[in-house]
Structures are given as structure tokens and as C-alpha cells.
Design a protein around this motif. Structure first.
Motif, PDB file in Angstrom:
ATOM      1  N   LYS A 167      16.045 -18.001 -44.313  1.00 34.38           N
ATOM      2  CA  LYS A 167      17.317 -18.400 -43.706  1.00 34.38           C
ATOM      3  C   LYS A 167      17.017 -19.240 -42.470  1.00 34.38           C
ATOM      4  O   LYS A 167      15.937 -19.152 -41.883  1.00 34.38           O
ATOM      5  CB  LYS A 167      18.161 -17.176 -43.337  1.00 34.38           C
ATOM      6  CG  LYS A 167      17.501 -16.233 -42.349  1.00 34.38           C
ATOM      7  CD  LYS A 167      18.379 -15.009 -42.127  1.00 34.38           C
ATOM      8  CE  LYS A 167      17.679 -14.011 -41.176  1.00 34.38           C
ATOM      9  NZ  LYS A 167      18.509 -12.805 -40.958  1.00 34.38           N
ATOM     10  N   ARG A 168      17.994 -20.046 -42.103  1.00 28.03           N
ATOM     11  CA  ARG A 168      17.831 -20.943 -40.955  1.00 28.03           C
ATOM     12  C   ARG A 168      18.343 -20.249 -39.698  1.00 28.03           C
ATOM     13  O   ARG A 168      19.492 -19.824 -39.635  1.00 28.03           O
ATOM     14  CB  ARG A 168      18.626 -22.227 -41.195  1.00 28.03           C
ATOM     15  CG  ARG A 168      18.265 -23.370 -40.254  1.00 28.03           C
ATOM     16  CD  ARG A 168      16.906 -23.938 -40.571  1.00 28.03           C
ATOM     17  NE  ARG A 168      16.674 -25.213 -39.874  1.00 28.03           N
ATOM     18  CZ  ARG A 168      15.508 -25.808 -39.814  1.00 28.03           C
ATOM     19  NH1 ARG A 168      14.456 -25.287 -40.404  1.00 28.03           N
ATOM     20  NH2 ARG A 168      15.369 -26.948 -39.177  1.00 28.03           N
ATOM     21  N   GLU A 169      17.474 -20.121 -38.704  1.00 28.17           N
ATOM     22  CA  GLU A 169      17.837 -19.486 -37.449  1.00 28.17           C
ATOM     23  C   GLU A 169      17.275 -20.294 -36.292  1.00 28.17           C
ATOM     24  O   GLU A 169      16.061 -20.517 -36.214  1.00 28.17           O
ATOM     25  CB  GLU A 169      17.281 -18.049 -37.365  1.00 28.17           C
ATOM     26  CG  GLU A 169      17.951 -17.081 -38.321  1.00 28.17           C
ATOM     27  CD  GLU A 169      17.408 -15.667 -38.156  1.00 28.17           C
ATOM     28  OE1 GLU A 169      18.146 -14.720 -38.423  1.00 28.17           O
ATOM     29  OE2 GLU A 169      16.218 -15.534 -37.755  1.00 28.17           O
ATOM     30  N   GLU A 170      18.178 -20.747 -35.406  1.00 29.19           N
ATOM     31  CA  GLU A 170      17.762 -21.485 -34.210  1.00 29.19           C
ATOM     32  C   GLU A 170      16.808 -22.632 -34.547  1.00 29.19           C
ATOM     33  O   GLU A 170      15.722 -22.759 -33.993  1.00 29.19           O
ATOM     34  CB  GLU A 170      17.126 -20.532 -33.185  1.00 29.19           C
ATOM     35  CG  GLU A 170      18.084 -19.444 -32.704  1.00 29.19           C
ATOM     36  CD  GLU A 170      17.415 -18.508 -31.711  1.00 29.19           C
ATOM     37  OE1 GLU A 170      16.197 -18.661 -31.493  1.00 29.19           O
ATOM     38  OE2 GLU A 170      18.117 -17.653 -31.157  1.00 29.19           O
ATOM     39  N   GLN A 171      17.220 -23.451 -35.497  1.00 30.98           N
ATOM     40  CA  GLN A 171      16.480 -24.662 -35.873  1.00 30.98           C
ATOM     41  C   GLN A 171      15.112 -24.393 -36.494  1.00 30.98           C
ATOM     42  O   GLN A 171      14.244 -25.264 -36.513  1.00 30.98           O
ATOM     43  CB  GLN A 171      16.315 -25.597 -34.653  1.00 30.98           C
ATOM     44  CG  GLN A 171      17.624 -25.985 -33.996  1.00 30.98           C
ATOM     45  CD  GLN A 171      18.584 -26.670 -34.951  1.00 30.98           C
ATOM     46  OE1 GLN A 171      18.213 -27.594 -35.651  1.00 30.98           O
ATOM     47  NE2 GLN A 171      19.829 -26.206 -34.996  1.00 30.98           N
ATOM     48  N   ARG A 172      14.897 -23.175 -36.994  1.00 29.26           N
ATOM     49  CA  ARG A 172      13.638 -22.889 -37.684  1.00 29.26           C
ATOM     50  C   ARG A 172      13.912 -21.926 -38.831  1.00 29.26           C
ATOM     51  O   ARG A 172      14.915 -21.227 -38.861  1.00 29.26           O
ATOM     52  CB  ARG A 172      12.601 -22.311 -36.716  1.00 29.26           C
ATOM     53  CG  ARG A 172      12.974 -20.969 -36.117  1.00 29.26           C
ATOM     54  CD  ARG A 172      12.034 -20.568 -35.000  1.00 29.26           C
ATOM     55  NE  ARG A 172      10.644 -20.536 -35.420  1.00 29.26           N
ATOM     56  CZ  ARG A 172       9.626 -20.280 -34.611  1.00 29.26           C
ATOM     57  NH1 ARG A 172       9.849 -20.058 -33.323  1.00 29.26           N
ATOM     58  NH2 ARG A 172       8.388 -20.246 -35.055  1.00 29.26           N
ATOM     59  N   TRP A 173      12.973 -21.917 -39.783  1.00 26.90           N
ATOM     60  CA  TRP A 173      13.123 -21.049 -40.950  1.00 26.90           C
ATOM     61  C   TRP A 173      12.532 -19.674 -40.649  1.00 26.90           C
ATOM     62  O   TRP A 173      11.465 -19.564 -40.064  1.00 26.90           O
ATOM     63  CB  TRP A 173      12.412 -21.646 -42.163  1.00 26.90           C
ATOM     64  CG  TRP A 173      13.068 -22.890 -42.678  1.00 26.90           C
ATOM     65  CD1 TRP A 173      12.626 -24.174 -42.542  1.00 26.90           C
ATOM     66  CD2 TRP A 173      14.294 -22.961 -43.407  1.00 26.90           C
ATOM     67  NE1 TRP A 173      13.499 -25.050 -43.138  1.00 26.90           N
ATOM     68  CE2 TRP A 173      14.530 -24.332 -43.684  1.00 26.90           C
ATOM     69  CE3 TRP A 173      15.212 -22.016 -43.862  1.00 26.90           C
ATOM     70  CZ2 TRP A 173      15.643 -24.780 -44.385  1.00 26.90           C
ATOM     71  CZ3 TRP A 173      16.331 -22.448 -44.564  1.00 26.90           C
ATOM     72  CH2 TRP A 173      16.540 -23.813 -44.819  1.00 26.90           C
ATOM     73  N   SER A 174      13.266 -18.635 -41.098  1.00 30.28           N
ATOM     74  CA  SER A 174      12.798 -17.257 -40.940  1.00 30.28           C
ATOM     75  C   SER A 174      12.842 -16.547 -42.286  1.00 30.28           C
ATOM     76  O   SER A 174      13.663 -16.875 -43.147  1.00 30.28           O
ATOM     77  CB  SER A 174      13.687 -16.488 -39.951  1.00 30.28           C
ATOM     78  OG  SER A 174      13.662 -17.093 -38.677  1.00 30.28           O
TER      79      SER A 174
END
Length: 280
Positions: A35-42
Motif C-alpha cells: 500500500k502507498r503510505e507517505e509517498q512510499r510503498w509499505s
């Protein structure tokens, strides 16, 4: 430690699968692995279950890695289980396949190409996959079955919908192309013409001495379109008969639409337009 060394980045995994990095990230997100979180993938819990983990790099920072065995995962090898064509999207949205393609083209996700449709880079980022008919070689695109839940696509559907026109107080209804119209019925006709890429004017004066205006005018064909609503007031009926008489007296080309036609525009308008040499 050996197990960790056998892990590869998402970009490397994409190459192993013969896909672009953008396409694979989209697929992994659709699968619920990332998922996308704060401009990065997690990673999600599901992604961790599939043995995804993080690796730190001085150059790239933290990034996700996967076991190389994931290249044999059924969800990635056969992603089309999660994809559908425009007919499938039409069943979920209630729109005909040609309207779906026109909406997608208006979003810039596909473009007309060789009697079919070509995927754009933006469309690929939304999970679209380019295909070609094995018999005709005509290109087409398939999409994630979750596309109707996509925020941008949902907004386009709302703008196209008959009851979702933007109503401006005391002024009328705003169509997709910016035209300001008098009713939701006219918005639906305008939206249809816009998505069919047919140049048209609204509230066009008739080329007669008497003051009268047509609902729509197609300059390339010299063709007018009139929508006759269900209103029964004496003034409306008198204006309707007056305009009908003007069209007949001046031998003007006109398509007349009734309220019953609004739900069948995909059938009615192409048939009527072809009578006047307009292809759509």
C-alpha cells in the motif's frame, strides 16, 4: 541469511515476470500485498505473509524485496484472473462498452489506434494491460475488475451520469465539456456527443429571420438536434410547434429526440447520425 540473499527488489521481480515496474506495483497493490503510505510503498500483512520484507540501502533507503520463488505465484503469473474487458466494466457500471472506452480515452488512459484502443503510460499506471484480437489484430485493453472503485474513474462516471450533473443555482447544468445547459436531459445528450468526439454547439440560433434557437448544432454536417421534453404547458407546446414548422419550411436537417430516447442514446443517436453521414 541465504534465504534473504535470494530475495529480489520489486523492480527486479518485474523484469523476471516480463512486466514494467509500474505495472507490477499496480498489481501488487490490487492484490493487497503493498500500500502507498507517505509517498512510499509499505508491506501489508498479506504482503508479509507472501514473504515480502524490507531491505535498507544507503543509496535507495528502505525498499521491499521478495523471494524469487514468487515468480511462480499464481496471482502474478495469471493476473488476468483479476482483469476484465470493457464489457465486464459495463456490466458493473451500467454503461455500454463504447461509452466506457470513450470515458477512458477522455481520462487519457487509452487512445484510438488502428480501429481499436492503445494503452497510454497513464493507463498502464492504473493497471491496464494491452491486448490484441487474435483474429483481427485490433488492439484493445483490459482493466482491473476493481476499476469502478478507482477515485478518478468514479468521478468520471458521476460526471457522465444523468442525475449527477453539476447544478449551478439559477443558471443550469454543467456538462462534461463545460457547456452550461438548461436540463439534465440536455446534459446527457451533450455528454454523449462530447465522448463520441463529435463537434457541437449548444443553443445555436437557426439560420432564419425569425428568432429561434436549436438545442444542438453539428457544424461539420450542418445538422441540428432538438430534444422535446415531456412538458405540456401551452407556451412550451406552442414553441415546439413553431420550431418544427421552421425546420420543415427551411428544409433544415434535424434529429428529434424524445424523453423515451434518453436511456437508448447508444442505439438511437448512432443510427440517426448515420442518416446524415456522421460516423461515430
Amino acid at each position: 541469511m541465504t534465504r534473504e540473499r535470494n530475495k529480489v527488489s520489486t523492480s527486479a521481480l518485474a523484469k523476471m515476470l516480463g512486466k514494467s515496474s509500474r505495472q507490477l506495483f499496480t498489481e501488487l497493490e490490487a492484490l493487497g500485498w503493498i500500500k502507498r503510505e507517505e509517498q512510499r510503498w509499505s508491506l501489508t500483512a498479506k504482503g508479509e505473509f507472501e514473504q515480502g520484507s524490507y531491505r535498507e540501502s544507503e543509496r535507495y533507503g528502505r525498499y521491499i524485496v521478495w523471494p524469487d520463488s514468487v515468480t511462480e505465484h499464481r496471482a502474478l503469473v495469471n493476473p488476468e484472473d483479476r482483469l476484465t474487458g470493457v464489457r465486464g466494466l459495463g456490466l458493473k457500471t451500467g454503461l455500454a462498452a463504447p461509452r466506457i472506452n470513450q470515458l477512458l480515452a477522455d481520462l487519457g488512459w487509452i487512445r484510438p489506434w488502428l480501429k481499436g484502443w492503445q494503452l497510454t503510460d497513464t493507463g498502464e499506471a492504473q493497471g491496464g494491460v494491452q491486448k490484441e484480437d487474435i483474429h483481427t489484430s485490433i488492439p484493445y485493453v483490459i482493466w482491473p475488475k476493481t476499476l469502478p472503485d478507482h477515485t478518478v474513474f468514479k468521478r468520471a462516471l458521476r460526471e457522465f451520469g444523468l442525475h449527477m450533473a453539476e447544478v449551478e443555482q439559477c443558471h443550469g447544468c454543467r456538462a462534461m465539456d463545460g457547456h452550461l445547459l438548461r436540463s439534465e436531459a440536455e446534459v446527457k445528450i451533450d455528454n454523449w456527443l462530447y465522448l463520441a468526439q463529435i463537434i457541437h454547439a449548444c443553443d445555436k440560433p437557426l439560420p432564419v429571420v425569425e428568432q429561434a434557437r436549436a438545442d444542438f448544432y453539428l457544424p461539420q454536417a450542418g445538422l441540428f438536434i432538438e430534444y422535446w421534453g415531456s412538458e405540456k404547458s401551452p407556451s412550451y407546446l406552442a414553441d415546439k410547434m413553431r420550431k418544427k414548422a421552421l425546420y420543415e419550411a427551411q428544409n433544415l436537417a434535424v434529429i428529434e429526440l424524445q424523453e423515451i430516447d434518453l436511456d437508448e442514446l447508444d442505439e438511437v443517436l448512432p443510427r440517426q447520425l448515420r442518416r446524415f453521414g456522421v460516423a461515430c
